[in-house]
Design a protein around this motif. Structure first.
Motif, mmCIF file in Angstrom:
data_model
loop_
_atom_site.group_PDB
_atom_site.id
_atom_site.type_symbol
_atom_site.label_atom_id
_atom_site.label_comp_id
_atom_site.label_asym_id
_atom_site.label_seq_id
_atom_site.Cartn_x
_atom_site.Cartn_y
_atom_site.Cartn_z
ATOM 1 N N GLY A 73 0.788 -1.225 0.000
ATOM 2 C CA GLY A 73 0.000 0.000 0.000
ATOM 3 C C GLY A 73 0.817 1.271 0.000
ATOM 4 N N VAL A 74 0.105 2.355 -0.184
ATOM 5 C CA VAL A 74 0.682 3.690 -0.120
ATOM 6 C C VAL A 74 -0.221 4.526 0.787
ATOM 7 C CG1 VAL A 74 -0.502 4.462 -2.217
ATOM 8 C CG2 VAL A 74 1.564 5.642 -1.471
ATOM 9 N N THR A 75 0.395 5.359 1.606
ATOM 10 C CA THR A 75 -0.342 6.206 2.546
ATOM 11 C C THR A 75 0.181 7.633 2.438
ATOM 12 O OG1 THR A 75 -0.597 4.340 4.047
ATOM 13 C CG2 THR A 75 -0.984 6.508 4.968
ATOM 14 N N PHE A 76 -0.739 8.582 2.483
ATOM 15 C CA PHE A 76 -0.399 10.006 2.462
ATOM 16 C C PHE A 76 -0.884 10.600 3.774
ATOM 17 C CE2 PHE A 76 -1.498 8.504 -1.763
ATOM 18 C CZ PHE A 76 -0.340 8.786 -2.465
ATOM 19 N N ASP A 77 0.029 11.221 4.537
ATOM 20 C CA ASP A 77 -0.406 11.806 5.800
ATOM 21 C C ASP A 77 -0.279 13.317 5.793
ATOM 22 O OD1 ASP A 77 2.339 12.040 6.030
ATOM 23 O OD2 ASP A 77 2.505 10.957 7.907
ATOM 24 N N ARG A 78 -1.041 13.933 6.689
ATOM 25 C CA ARG A 78 -0.998 15.393 6.874
ATOM 26 C C ARG A 78 -0.383 15.671 8.228
ATOM 27 N NH1 ARG A 78 -6.112 18.554 5.029
ATOM 28 N NH2 ARG A 78 -5.175 19.793 6.646
ATOM 29 N N LYS A 79 0.495 16.658 8.285
ATOM 30 C CA LYS A 79 1.196 16.960 9.529
ATOM 31 C C LYS A 79 0.903 18.378 10.005
ATOM 32 C CE LYS A 79 5.106 15.754 7.610
ATOM 33 N NZ LYS A 79 6.498 15.514 7.365
ATOM 34 N N ASP A 80 -0.353 18.843 9.916
ATOM 35 C CA ASP A 80 -0.622 20.230 10.309
ATOM 36 C C ASP A 80 -0.755 20.420 11.817
ATOM 37 O OD1 ASP A 80 -1.865 19.160 8.048
ATOM 38 O OD2 ASP A 80 -3.615 20.384 8.243
ATOM 39 N N SER A 81 -0.956 19.373 12.582
ATOM 40 C CA SER A 81 -1.137 19.533 14.026
ATOM 41 C C SER A 81 -0.696 18.251 14.712
ATOM 42 C CB SER A 81 -2.615 19.818 14.333
ATOM 43 O OG SER A 81 -3.386 18.676 14.034
ATOM 44 N N ASP A 82 -0.886 18.212 16.042
ATOM 45 C CA ASP A 82 -0.552 16.998 16.783
ATOM 46 C C ASP A 82 -1.414 15.825 16.343
ATOM 47 O OD1 ASP A 82 1.336 18.365 18.148
ATOM 48 O OD2 ASP A 82 0.198 18.546 20.003
ATOM 49 N N LEU A 83 -2.664 16.100 16.003
ATOM 50 C CA LEU A 83 -3.573 15.081 15.507
ATOM 51 C C LEU A 83 -3.425 15.045 13.986
ATOM 52 C CD1 LEU A 83 -5.961 13.176 16.230
ATOM 53 C CD2 LEU A 83 -7.439 15.106 15.685
ATOM 54 N N ARG A 84 -2.915 13.945 13.452
ATOM 55 C CA ARG A 84 -2.622 13.880 12.022
ATOM 56 C C ARG A 84 -3.585 12.934 11.317
ATOM 57 N NH1 ARG A 84 2.526 12.913 14.267
ATOM 58 N NH2 ARG A 84 2.566 10.881 13.308
ATOM 59 N N SER A 85 -4.159 13.383 10.229
ATOM 60 C CA SER A 85 -5.040 12.532 9.436
ATOM 61 C C SER A 85 -4.240 11.934 8.278
ATOM 62 C CB SER A 85 -6.225 13.339 8.912
ATOM 63 O OG SER A 85 -5.770 14.388 8.093
ATOM 64 N N TYR A 86 -4.745 10.835 7.731
ATOM 65 C CA TYR A 86 -4.083 10.211 6.590
ATOM 66 C C TYR A 86 -5.109 9.473 5.743
ATOM 67 C CZ TYR A 86 -4.202 5.852 9.323
ATOM 68 O OH TYR A 86 -4.603 4.768 10.065
ATOM 69 N N ILE A 87 -4.716 9.160 4.545
ATOM 70 C CA ILE A 87 -5.512 8.328 3.640
ATOM 71 C C ILE A 87 -4.546 7.352 2.992
ATOM 72 C CG2 ILE A 87 -5.338 9.958 1.721
ATOM 73 C CD1 ILE A 87 -8.462 7.936 2.283
ATOM 74 N N GLY A 88 -4.964 6.104 2.898
ATOM 75 C CA GLY A 88 -4.117 5.094 2.291
ATOM 76 C C GLY A 88 -4.903 4.213 1.344
ATOM 77 N N PHE A 89 -4.177 3.553 0.486
ATOM 78 C CA PHE A 89 -4.752 2.615 -0.466
ATOM 79 C C PHE A 89 -3.881 1.374 -0.457
ATOM 80 C CE2 PHE A 89 -5.341 6.956 -1.886
ATOM 81 C CZ PHE A 89 -6.722 7.024 -2.013
ATOM 82 N N SER A 90 -4.502 0.203 -0.470
ATOM 83 C CA SER A 90 -3.711 -1.027 -0.513
ATOM 84 C C SER A 90 -4.363 -2.037 -1.437
ATOM 85 C CB SER A 90 -3.523 -1.608 0.891
ATOM 86 O OG SER A 90 -4.757 -1.926 1.478
#
Length: 188
Positions: free
Chosen positions: A115-132
């Motif tokens: 898979g591949v995952t893209f994360d966001r690092k704008d704050s302490d709580l980080r969201s991400y989206i991945g595909f596998s």
């Protein structure tokens, strides 16, 4: 003579150990001794968010629930992911584990997903989206086939590990598969 030797020994020991000599005013806590050449104590190192957000490798272990083809069960999963470039937000990795569902013959599945995952690092709580995508191998009455998943999630960074909550869903051979999970992620 013995008395002068003892006074000299106390003065020498007090200067070497940092303890004030007899009759000298006491040192304030944290204040350096005027005779001391020692450097101030270093601040403690805190791994926290910075090391987690900047690591190049992540190892994960987690539990989830599984719903597939009308039956429910659970899953135990492991993952390893590698950041594609330093300070980048793209990860490439391998997810595997085991799923066990209720039903005739207790269906057991072994997903082996790339898979591949893209994360966001704008704050302490980080969201991400991945595909596998990868083979979903049936062991004991489970469907064997190609699995494809979308993996939206949230990362909660702690001191030495991260906790993720992920709402993984997709399909295996055209059958809908819902596999939400929580993982402990160790950044390396």
């Amino acid at each position: 003579m013995f008395r002068s030797f003892m006074i000299s020994a106390v003065l020498v020991l007090s200067l070497q150990s940092g303890v004030p000599a007899l009759g000298a005013p006491p040192l304030k806590k944290g204040a350096p001794d005027s005779n001391s050449t020692a450097a101030p104590a270093a601040r403690p190192v805190h791994r926290g968010v910075a090391s987690s957000a900047n690591s190049m490798v992540k190892l994960g272990l987690g539990l989830g629930v599984a719903s597939f083809a009308g039956s429910n069960g659970f899953g135990v999963n492991t993952a390893v992911a590698f950041r594609t470039k330093r300070s980048g937000s793209t990860w490439i990795g391998l997810d595997t584990g085991i799923t066990v569902r209720g039903g005739a013959g207790t269906p057991i599945g072994l997903p082996i997903m790339v898979g591949v995952t893209f994360d966001r690092k704008d704050s302490d709580l980080r969201s991400y989206i991945g595909f596998s995508v990868g083979p979903f191998i049936g062991l004991s009455n489970e469907t064997t086939g190609l699995g494809m998943f979308i993996k939206p999630g949230v990362t909660f960074p702690l001191d030495a590990v991260d906790i993720t909550l992920e709402a993984r869903f997709g399909g295996v051979n055209g059958n809908f598969f819902f596999y939400p999970q929580s993982n402990v992620v160790i950044p390396l």
